[in-house]
Write an enzyme that holds these catalytic residues in place. Structure first.
Site, short mmCIF file in Angstrom:
data_model
loop_
_atom_site.label_atom_id
_atom_site.label_comp_id
_atom_site.label_asym_id
_atom_site.label_seq_id
_atom_site.Cartn_x
_atom_site.Cartn_y
_atom_site.Cartn_z
N CYS A 140 -40.29 -39.31 70.21
CA CYS A 140 -41.37 -38.34 70.00
C CYS A 140 -41.45 -37.38 71.18
CB CYS A 140 -42.69 -39.08 69.81
SG CYS A 140 -44.08 -37.95 69.60
N CYS A 143 -44.94 -36.34 72.23
CA CYS A 143 -45.71 -37.33 73.01
C CYS A 143 -45.20 -37.42 74.44
CB CYS A 143 -45.58 -38.74 72.43
SG CYS A 143 -45.47 -38.81 70.68
N ASP A 144 -43.89 -37.38 74.62
CA ASP A 144 -43.32 -37.74 75.92
C ASP A 144 -42.66 -36.59 76.67
OD1 ASP A 144 -44.12 -40.38 75.51
OD2 ASP A 144 -42.34 -40.80 74.31
#
Ligand code: NDP
Length: 316
Positions: A140, A143-144
């Site tokens: 992701c 997200c990261d």
């Protein structure tokens, strides 16, 4: 003496937009639904930041906030939301059986499956370990990606997700190496154009990942050109995998009709599966649209179908 087996009118499996929407409708129809959340409580939206395309949020909303709103709405009408994973089912009889966390047995007159889908992985060494320990592997980018500000990263895949995530990463990382296993991308033309226009995205055609380098975290990757068999090392600190999703439907495979990739087949214009009283909604049965709003829509359909089923049997 053994404990009595709990009996419920409506068991909902999964806590994404489909499951919570089914719960709102089922609870308001006095079906007293019990919802098991599964391991990823809130589903895929919990690892999303801004959701800008869910109607009703004109300024957008953070994925986790939206799922919290969904949960509260389901609770407001009395849904019994429980943490736990349905690990086994038996749909062979009139009453449908499910087991929670391999132990507790529960019997349900109707079941709504909304178990969603999970990111696919390559299955190479160190991938799972480094994804678990924050060692630089992720499925992701949204997200990261933030952790790789100013750094070099690689991303595997050539669909819309990979193209979108590569473009996203290019805005914060110094270099994005996109690894495409064929000599063309599956992504839509507009997404490909964005990738090819970004100065810091380097597309490696016909390229596969051979190994992840590093002891405790990603220090580079070894790649191979599958046309020339030439190998090389890319000096990256982040490794993103964006090769699609697979539905979380394994536990149902002995009972439900599915396509070859495991998406549950539902009857046209309904949420009905091949087993009476078992309904499917959301990404577990949708390989085509995969949106929060379509998942919510099919969750609603499943609750309405379950209500009609229970009414026809004289249970409600
Ligand atoms: P897709 O299944 O569309 O694409 C998966 C990609 O991963 C393909 O390019 C595939 O390669 C590649 N791949 C698969 N396995 C491997 C492997 N082992 N090694 C290397 N590469 C591999 O998945 P997406 O998640 O990209 O998209 C799913 C759906 O969601 C699509 O319908 C897409 O259009 C949609 N979507 C739409 C978005 C938007 O419109 N904004 C954003 C994101 C997704 P190959 O092509 O060779 O098979």
């Amino acid at each position: 003496m053994s404990e009595a087996i709990e009996k419920v009118h409506c068991l909902i499996i999964g806590s994404g937009p489909a499951g919570y929407t089914a719960a709102v409708y089922a609870a308001r129809a006095n079906m007293n639904p019990v919802l098991y959340t599964g391991q990823e409580i809130g589903g895929q939206l919990m690892i999303t930041t801004d959701v800008e395309n869910y109607p009703g949020y004109p300024d957008g909303v953070m994925g986790p906030q939206m799922m919290d709103d969904f949960r509260k709405q389901a609770e407001r009408f009395g849904t019994d939301i429980r943490m736990g994973m349905v690990t086994k089912v038996d749909f062979s009889g009139d009453v449908h059986k499910a087991w929670i966390d391999g132990e507790t047995e529960i019997h349900a007159d109707s079941i709504i499956i909304s178990t969603g889908a999970s990111a696919k992985w390559l299955g190479i060494e160190k991938e799972a370990e480094f994804a678990r320990n924050g060692g630089g592997v992720s499925a992701c980018a949204v997200c990261d990606g933030f952790f790789y500000k100013g750094k070099k990263v690689a991303i595997v895949g050539a669909g819309d997700t990979a193209a979108e995530e590569a473009t996203y990463l290019s805005k914060m990382c110094s270099e994005v190496h996109m690894l495409v296993r064929r000599d063309e991308m599956r992504a839509s033309k507009i997404m490909q154009e964005r990738v090819l226009k970004a100065e810091n995205i380097i597309v490696h055609w016909n390229t596969e990942t051979k190994a992840i380098l590093g002891e405790t975290a990603v220090e580079g990757i070894e790649v191979i050109n599958n046309k020339t068999q030439e190998t090389s090392t890319l000096d990256v600190e982040g490794f993103f995998v964006a090769i699609g999703h697979s539905p979380n439907t394994k536990i149902f495979k002995d009972y439900l009709d599915m396509d070859e990739t495991g998406y549950i087949n539902t009857k046209p214009d309904s949420s009905k599966t091949n087993v009476a009283g078992v309904f499917a909604s959301g990404d577990a049965q949708d390989n085509e649209y995969r949106q929060a709003v379509t998942a919510a829509g099919t969750g609603c359909m499943a609750a309405l179908d379950a209500e009609r089923y229970l009414a026809a049997k004289g249970i409600l």
